[in-house]
Structures are given as C-alpha cells and as structure tokens.
Design a protein around this motif. Structure first.
Motif, PDB file in Angstrom:
ATOM      1  N   VAL A  53       0.959  -1.301  -0.044  1.00 66.87           N
ATOM      2  CA  VAL A  53      -0.226  -0.040  -0.089  1.00 66.87           C
ATOM      3  C   VAL A  53       0.861   1.364   0.022  1.00 66.87           C
ATOM      4  N   ASN A 108      -3.786   5.042  -1.385  1.00 60.92           N
ATOM      5  CA  ASN A 108      -3.875   5.121  -3.004  1.00 60.92           C
ATOM      6  C   ASN A 108      -5.117   4.211  -3.300  1.00 60.92           C
ATOM      7  N   VAL A 140       1.986  -3.648   3.949  1.00 61.84           N
ATOM      8  CA  VAL A 140       3.564  -3.308   3.814  1.00 61.84           C
ATOM      9  C   VAL A 140       3.419  -1.934   3.017  1.00 61.84           C
ATOM     10  N   THR A 141       4.440  -0.801   3.451  1.00 63.81           N
ATOM     11  CA  THR A 141       4.373   0.121   2.791  1.00 63.81           C
ATOM     12  C   THR A 141       5.848   0.796   2.933  1.00 63.81           C
ATOM     13  N   LYS A 191      12.414   0.529  -5.047  1.00 64.66           N
ATOM     14  CA  LYS A 191      11.317  -0.238  -4.180  1.00 64.66           C
ATOM     15  C   LYS A 191      11.171  -1.545  -4.109  1.00 64.66           C
ATOM     16  N   GLY A 217      -1.196  -5.820  -5.095  1.00 65.84           N
ATOM     17  CA  GLY A 217      -0.809  -4.380  -4.971  1.00 65.84           C
ATOM     18  C   GLY A 217      -1.764  -3.550  -6.094  1.00 65.84           C
ATOM     19  N   GLY A 218      -1.556  -2.251  -6.105  1.00 64.26           N
ATOM     20  CA  GLY A 218      -2.393  -1.432  -6.882  1.00 64.26           C
ATOM     21  C   GLY A 218      -1.619  -1.640  -8.503  1.00 64.26           C
ATOM     22  N   GLN A 247      -1.299   1.305 -10.113  1.00 68.17           N
ATOM     23  CA  GLN A 247      -0.587   2.492 -10.247  1.00 68.17           C
ATOM     24  C   GLN A 247      -0.545   3.251  -9.097  1.00 68.17           C
ATOM     25  N   ALA A 248       0.247   3.869  -8.718  1.00 69.39           N
ATOM     26  CA  ALA A 248       0.081   4.723  -7.608  1.00 69.39           C
ATOM     27  C   ALA A 248      -0.490   6.421  -8.406  1.00 69.39           C
ATOM     28  N   GLY A 255       2.211   7.764 -10.660  1.00 69.05           N
ATOM     29  CA  GLY A 255       1.780   6.974 -11.872  1.00 69.05           C
ATOM     30  C   GLY A 255       2.646   6.104 -12.755  1.00 69.05           C
ATOM     31  N   PHE A 256       3.595   5.366 -12.067  1.00 72.67           N
ATOM     32  CA  PHE A 256       4.619   4.422 -12.598  1.00 72.67           C
ATOM     33  C   PHE A 256       3.936   3.122 -13.101  1.00 72.67           C
ATOM     34  N   GLY A 257       3.045   2.608 -12.411  1.00 75.62           N
ATOM     35  CA  GLY A 257       2.320   1.453 -12.806  1.00 75.62           C
ATOM     36  C   GLY A 257       3.386   0.209 -13.108  1.00 75.62           C
ATOM     37  N   THR A 286       5.435  -1.190 -10.011  1.00 75.62           N
ATOM     38  CA  THR A 286       6.138  -1.776  -8.998  1.00 75.62           C
ATOM     39  C   THR A 286       5.890  -3.154  -8.792  1.00 75.62           C
ATOM     40  N   GLY A 287       4.647  -3.669  -8.847  1.00 73.40           N
ATOM     41  CA  GLY A 287       4.310  -4.965  -8.836  1.00 73.40           C
ATOM     42  C   GLY A 287       4.757  -5.962  -9.718  1.00 73.40           C
TER      43      GLY A 287
HETATM   44  N1  LIG Z   1       6.034   3.259  -1.463  1.00 72.26           N
HETATM   45  C1  LIG Z   1       5.485   2.232  -1.734  1.00 72.26           C
HETATM   46  N2  LIG Z   1       5.156   1.204  -0.573  1.00 72.26           N
HETATM   47  C2  LIG Z   1       4.191   0.218  -0.858  1.00 72.26           C
HETATM   48  N3  LIG Z   1       3.873  -0.083  -1.975  1.00 72.26           N
HETATM   49  C3  LIG Z   1       3.792   0.800  -2.984  1.00 72.26           C
HETATM   50  C4  LIG Z   1       4.892   1.712  -3.036  1.00 72.26           C
HETATM   51  N4  LIG Z   1       5.075   2.496  -4.225  1.00 72.26           N
HETATM   52  C5  LIG Z   1       4.206   1.662  -5.102  1.00 72.26           C
HETATM   53  N5  LIG Z   1       3.893   0.603  -4.401  1.00 72.26           N
HETATM   54  C6  LIG Z   1       2.751  -0.487  -4.854  1.00 72.26           C
HETATM   55  O1  LIG Z   1       3.011  -0.431  -6.197  1.00 72.26           O
HETATM   56  C7  LIG Z   1       1.745  -0.281  -6.794  1.00 72.26           C
HETATM   57  C8  LIG Z   1       1.958   0.533  -8.013  1.00 72.26           C
HETATM   58  O2  LIG Z   1       2.746   1.862  -8.018  1.00 72.26           O
HETATM   59  P1  LIG Z   1       3.802   2.483  -8.921  1.00 72.26           P
HETATM   60  O3  LIG Z   1       4.606   1.474  -9.552  1.00 72.26           O
HETATM   61  O4  LIG Z   1       4.531   3.190  -8.025  1.00 72.26           O
HETATM   62  O5  LIG Z   1       2.729   3.139  -9.816  1.00 72.26           O
HETATM   63  C9  LIG Z   1       1.089   0.635  -5.834  1.00 72.26           C
HETATM   64  O6  LIG Z   1      -0.457   0.467  -6.002  1.00 72.26           O
HETATM   65  C10 LIG Z   1       1.240   0.057  -4.620  1.00 72.26           C
HETATM   66  O7  LIG Z   1       0.591  -1.348  -4.178  1.00 72.26           O
END
Ligand SMILES: Nc1ncnc2c1ncn2[C@@H]1O[C@H](COP(=O)(O)O)[C@@H](O)[C@H]1O
Ligand SMILES: Cc1cc2nc3c(=O)[nH]c(=O)nc-3n(C[C@H](O)[C@H](O)[C@H](O)COP(=O)(O)OP(=O)(O)OC[C@H]3O[C@@H](n4cnc5c(N)ncnc54)[C@H](O)[C@@H]3O)c2cc1C
Lengths: 316, 262
Positions: B7, B34, B59-60, B99, B117-118, B120-121, B125-127, B129-130
């Motif tokens: 999260v 998010n 986890v964050t 990350k 996970g999501g 994207q944040a 907006g990277f989309g 991480t997962g």
């Molecule tokens: N700082 C963070 N801590 C924990 N989870 C993250 C973090 N940044 C991104 N994520 C997870 O990765 C997903 C996609 O994020 P992103 O790739 O940054 O757009 C988010 O919806 C989160 O589930």
C-alpha cells in the motif's frame, strides 16, 4: 551497440496497435540522439505480415519472433531480453499499454536496468531525460535516468506514427523460452448492452465530482433536456452507479460525438484517450487546473451543482 | 497462505497549488491511501473472510506520516503492517528498482503465497512496482486484474486482465504470484468504527534498511526528478465567466450554435 534502440511492437488479436508506429518514432528519436540504429521487434502472431507493416521509414532492422499467437509476458520478456542482449541495445522502447505494463517492468528487472513509464517526451544527451506527468496530469516533470541502458514506455498519442515504407532487413528468430506460469485461456468482450454511447451525437458525461449516486438525477435531467445520452468516467462505473457500457476511456469506449459535455471529470489520460476526438468539448469543473480544460473548447470553472440546474432551466 | 498487500500513501494536489523546486509545496498536498491499493486491501480482506488467507500483512515504504494510511488498511482488514523507512529514502525520488529491493527484503521475512498491489500509484503513476517485484522474487504475476478467483488447492489464481477497449484477457496464474489490482475489482468497504478501534491495537512494525539487511547504496535511485512545471495549456478554450446563471446562458448559446441541440 548501446546507442541502438529496440522498439517492441504491440498487436492484439491479429492487428498491430497504432501505438506501435508511435513507439517507432520515439525509438528513432533516441537512436538519432545517440547516433545508433533503430531496431523493431515483433513477437508472436503473424510476424511476417506484421514485419511488413512495421517496415516504415526510419526503421533499420526488424526482428520477428514467431513464438506463440497472442501476448504472453513470459515470451515477450524472454524474446526482448535475448534480442536486446544480442544487438546490445541501450534504449528499449515499448508502448505504455496494459500489456506493456505486464512485462516491461519485469524485463527491466531481468536486464538490471532502470525503467521509466508513461513518457510523453524523451531526449538523450549524455544520458536519458524523460518528460512525464505527475499528480493526475496537473504537473509535468523531467526525470534524468542514470546509465546508458534503460526501458522506457511511451504514452499513446504523443508521438506521430512512423510513416512511409522503409528498407529494413527482416530477420526471423525463435528464442529459448522458459516455462510460463501464466496461461491465457481466452478473451471476453465486456460493456455491450442496449445503449451504444459511441453512436450518440451529444454526450453528457459525468465524473466523480457528482459525489453521490442520488445526484445522478441532476445530470440525467440535463441529458434529457439536451436530448443527449449519458456517459461516465470510470469511478462512476466502478461504483456500480452506471453500467459498464457507459464508460468512456481507455478501458471503456472511444467516442467521437459532436458535443461532449464533461461534468465533474478531471481529464485523466485514460479518460481523455476515449473522448479527445469529440468535435466540441465542454467542461464544467470547480478546479481551474483540471487537465480536462487543456483539451476543452469551452470551460466553466464552477460548481456543477449550480451550473447544471441553471443549464437545465435554459432548455426547459 | 499469507497475503501481503503493498500500500502506498499518495498525495493529492489541492485546486490551488504552488511548485517548490521539484515538488508541490507540502501545504498544497493532502495524503491518503492510493485508490488502487484500497481495492487490493479489500481483495485481501475477502480472501481472509473466505478462509483462503490466513493472515493479511500490509507493507508500505513511507515516512512516519504514512502510518495514518497504514491504519486505514488495518481498519479495513489487514492483520498487521510493516512500514519500511530510512534516511536513505529522504533524499528524493525512489525508483521502481529501489522499491523492489526494499520490498524483496520484506518478502523474504514474510514468505507470502500471494502479493496484491495496485495497478498504479495515483500521484507518480509509474504502474510498475508489482511486476518488477514479481520478477525480482521469482513469483508469477498478472497486471491490471479486474476479476480474481483463487483456487488454493490447485495453486492457481484465475484472473481477468482488463485490456484496452472493453476486452478482458482470461488468464490462469500459478501461485505464488503478484497481482496488480484494477479499480472496480470489488467494492472496498468503509472502515467501521469497530475496525478503526481494532486498528489502533494492531502492530505496525517499523523497519529501517539495516533491519532488512540492506544498505543505503542498495536503494539508490537511478531516476531523479530534475524539474516540475505546470504544463503549458495548448488549448484555446473559451473560459465562460460569470455566475452560474450567466455561465449557463452563454453555454446554452454555444450549444445551440453547434446545431445539435435545439
Ligand atoms: N512506497 C510504496 N510502498 C508500498 N507499496 C508501493 C509503494 N509504491 C508503490 N507501491 C505499490 O505498487 C503499486 C504501483 O505503484 P507504482 O508502480 O509506483 O505506480 C501501488 O499501487 C502499491 O501497491
Ligand atoms: C489501466 C487504467 C485504465 C483506465 N481506464 C479508464 C477509462 O476507461 N475511463 C476513465 O474515465 N478512467 C479510466 N482510468 C482511471 C483514470 O486514471 C482516473 O482515475 C479517472 O478517469 C478519474 O475519473 P474522474 O475524472 O471522474 O475522477 P477524479 O479524477 O476524481 O475527478 C473528479 C473531478 O471532479 C471535480 N469536481 C469535484 N466536485 C465538483 C463539483 N461540485 N462541481 C464540478 N466539478 C467538481 C474535481 O475538481 C475533479 O477534477 C483508468 C486507469 C488505469 C490505470
């Protein structure tokens, strides 16, 4: 050579997607800036036919990898990694599509290189600089990327598609495939039903600014008064307030009405992808910085709860 | 199986904002969970209710301020949480690989069978991480999942991936896996008063890099934000001024001029 770019084309169910040609333009730009060649990879499906279509001006070489029929992230990752290593490409460019996001981050990890997604501009001078948006398109940023190898995914609609006919050599090569732990079993079309918002001349489209489900009445009245059809942004559909066939955008419908009236919609890129072709775009939004105003022809910065009833009065 | 939910606390920009250096002025940012992660938390909570998830751990990677967001996840059904932070993250933007490195260390400690996970944040907006994490830890993955059914006996997740233009791809993903969750997957619950009370008692373990066996160099970002600007508006939109009645009057004129509205 590291100066070379490798662009990965995208296709679905037998058709190359437009963003493939746009990605070629972005890849060509990077190759030019670095003094390298622009390679294009096409993976799975009828690669020979795809290779012919992808042979546009500015393409130096095409690599066709005939493994599989449709997108499979394991195949894409393995194929692009092996090609990138073989030609030693430094700039790997893929569309920022749903499938792009399903393998490009893994590819970057696999290669041990950084990734920057959703680029709207690229430049190379000692190193890569990417222009991208943040905070729901309210700001634009530039980011510098360390190292001479990277994966960058490009937003659709930002680069002109590569045109003309090139004289690239086409090389077909199968790649060694690891076993895949994800199996595609089929496809489903969603969002059918009685109403086709793509047929409407006038759309009143409602977004999260409406706040509550019971407030939808307000925009329904407006649609009635204008003889328009009601459509919506994604959150309205996610909440179950309107059916999926009313959703405008990347994962919904692409619409090109004469008039598109966006009510309480911010104008996120995935929404705009579905309505930017409308003749006249009108936006009502309380936030003067909402990105929807950037593509609107007419804008009212104001509260929809004041403006919409007043507009209904005008037509009654 | 244990389910790990990533999260992120994301920032939303207020209508009026100022840019300071390479970010928005802190006073013009409001923080919250998010949107996409809200759906991931709900999916995990439902797996717990179905007896498939034995434990749900949120986890964050985030500063102390992010505890509020983590509490939201705890109130909505996560059993406990891990918050990773370190001075090393204070220096600027944390890229996808950094990350993945930090999350990989948490995965090693927790040994989950499924990570949600999501897509994207909402802020950056990277989309990415997962899917990057999945590759790093050798899990299978699926991105942009809008339908999910876990068959724990077969060790498979049956998912729909939402492609463009109203097409969904049906995919079977072997577990363990990372799934990135699309909005609309479920109906995220509101935190109940009871949930909020219980969340106060739940553990949020704070972890610094050293606790995870990492050093600052391991999470050095390859991506640096070098400028932030308000985009030049390319539009020549006519801004209709005045109070609601006057504005509606002008808009009615415009609509009639287009000839499509009588
Ligand atoms: N700082 C963070 N801590 C924990 N989870 C993250 C973090 N940044 C991104 N994520 C997870 O990765 C997903 C996609 O994020 P992103 O790739 O940054 O757009 C988010 O919806 C989160 O589930
Ligand atoms: C892979 C993917 C696919 C997606 N596909 C789609 C898609 O097909 N379609 C789509 O729409 N989205 C899609 N999205 C989601 C998209 O990113 C946005 O989250 C979404 O479009 C936001 O909808 P919105 O503008 O209604 O809500 P918000 O972004 O929350 O905007 C609400 C707006 O209402 C304004 N407002 C608030 N109160 C008032 C008021 N009283 N009067 C006037 N204005 C007010 C606010 O200022 C704000 O601008 C997709 C996202 C992803 C990651």
């Amino acid at each position: 050579m590291t100066d070379d770019a490798l662009v990965v084309a995208e296709h679905r169910r037998g058709e190359l997607r437009d963003v493939s040609y746009e990605a070629i333009t972005a890849g060509r730009e990077l190759a030019d800036a670095r003094g390298g060649d622009c390679h294009v990879a096409v993976v799975a499906g009828d690669v020979d036919a795809f290779a012919e279509d992808l042979n546009r001006e500015g393409v130096d070489a095409i690599h066709a990898v005939p493994n599989g029929e449709e997108f499979d992230h394991t195949v894409y990752q393995a194929a692009v990694r092996q090609l990138a290593e073989r030609i030693d490409a430094g700039s790997i460019v893929t569309p920022n599509s749903v499938n792009g996001l399903d393998y490009a981050p893994a590819l970057a990890e696999d290669l041990g290189v950084p990734i920057v997604t959703d680029a709207i501009g690229v430049a190379y001078d000692d190193g890569l600089t990417v222009t991208r948006e943040m905070y729901g398109s309210k700001v634009e940023t530039t980011v510098d990327v360390a190292g001479d190898r990277f994966v960058v995914t490009v937003r659709g609609g930002e680069w002109a598609p590569a045109e003309g006919v090139g004289d690239a050599a086409v090389e077909t090569s199968e790649v060694d495939l690891p076993e895949s732990g994800a199996r595609v079993t089929g496809f489903e079309e969603v969002g059918g039903g009685d109403v086709d918002i793509a047929d409407a001349d006038v759309l009143v489209s409602v977004g999260r600014g409406i706040g509550e489900e019971e407030n939808l009445e307000l925009v329904e009245e407006l649609a009635d008064a204008l003889g328009a059809t009601l459509s919506a942004s994604r959150p309205i559909v996610d909440n179950g307030w309107l059916p999926k066939n009313r959703q405008v955008g990347q994962s919904g419908k692409v619409v090109t009405p004469d008039v598109y009236l966006a009510v309480g919609i911010s104008g996120a890129v995935q929404h705009v992808a579905g309505m930017k072709g409308a003749d006249t775009i009108i936006a009502i939004n309380t936030d003067p910085n909402a990105p929807i105003f950037d593509i609107a022809d007419y804008g009212i910065v104001g509260d929809l709860f004041d403006v919409v009833p007043a507009l209904v009065d005008e037509f009654e | 199986m244990k389910v790990l939910v990533t999260v992120k606390e994301v920032a939303e920009v207020s209508d009026d904002f100022a840019i300071e250096g390479t970010d928005i002025a802190p006073a013009d940012l409001e923080y919250g969970l998010n949107e996409w992660d809200d759906y991931a938390v709900e999916a995990a909570a439902q797996l717990a209710e179905a007896g498939i998830a034995e434990e749900v751990v949120a986890v964050t990677i985030g500063p102390e301020r992010a505890e509020e967001t983590i509490r939201t996840a705890l109130a909505k059904g996560a059993d406990r949480a891990v918050r990773v932070w370190d001075d090393a993250f204070e220096t600027g933007f944390t890229d996808v690989r950094a990350k993945a490195t930090a999350l990989e260390a948490v995965v090693e400690d927790e040994d989950p069978g499924l990570i949600l996970g999501g897509v994207q944040a909402a802020d950056t907006g990277f989309g990415a991480t997962g899917v990057a994490l999945a590759e790093r830890i050798g899990f299978e993955h699926a991105a942009v999942v809008n339908d999910l059914e876990i068959d724990p006996d077969a060790g498979v997740a049956h998912v729909h991936r939402e492609l463009e233009g109203g097409v969904e791809e049906l995919t079977d993903v072997d577990l363990p896996a990372v799934l990135t969750v699309q909005t609309g997957l479920n109906e995220p619950r509101y935190a109940s008063l009871r949930g909020i009370r219980q969340a106060q008692q739940k553990e949020i373990a704070a972890r610094e890099l050293a606790d995870l066996g990492l050093a600052a160099a391991d999470v050095e970002s390859d991506v640096t934000i070098t400028s932030m600007t308000e985009p030049e508006s390319e539009s020549d939109a006519e801004l209709i001024e005045g109070d609601a009645t006057a504005a509606a009057g002008r808009l009615a004129e415009v609509l009639r001029e287009t000839g499509v509205v009588a």
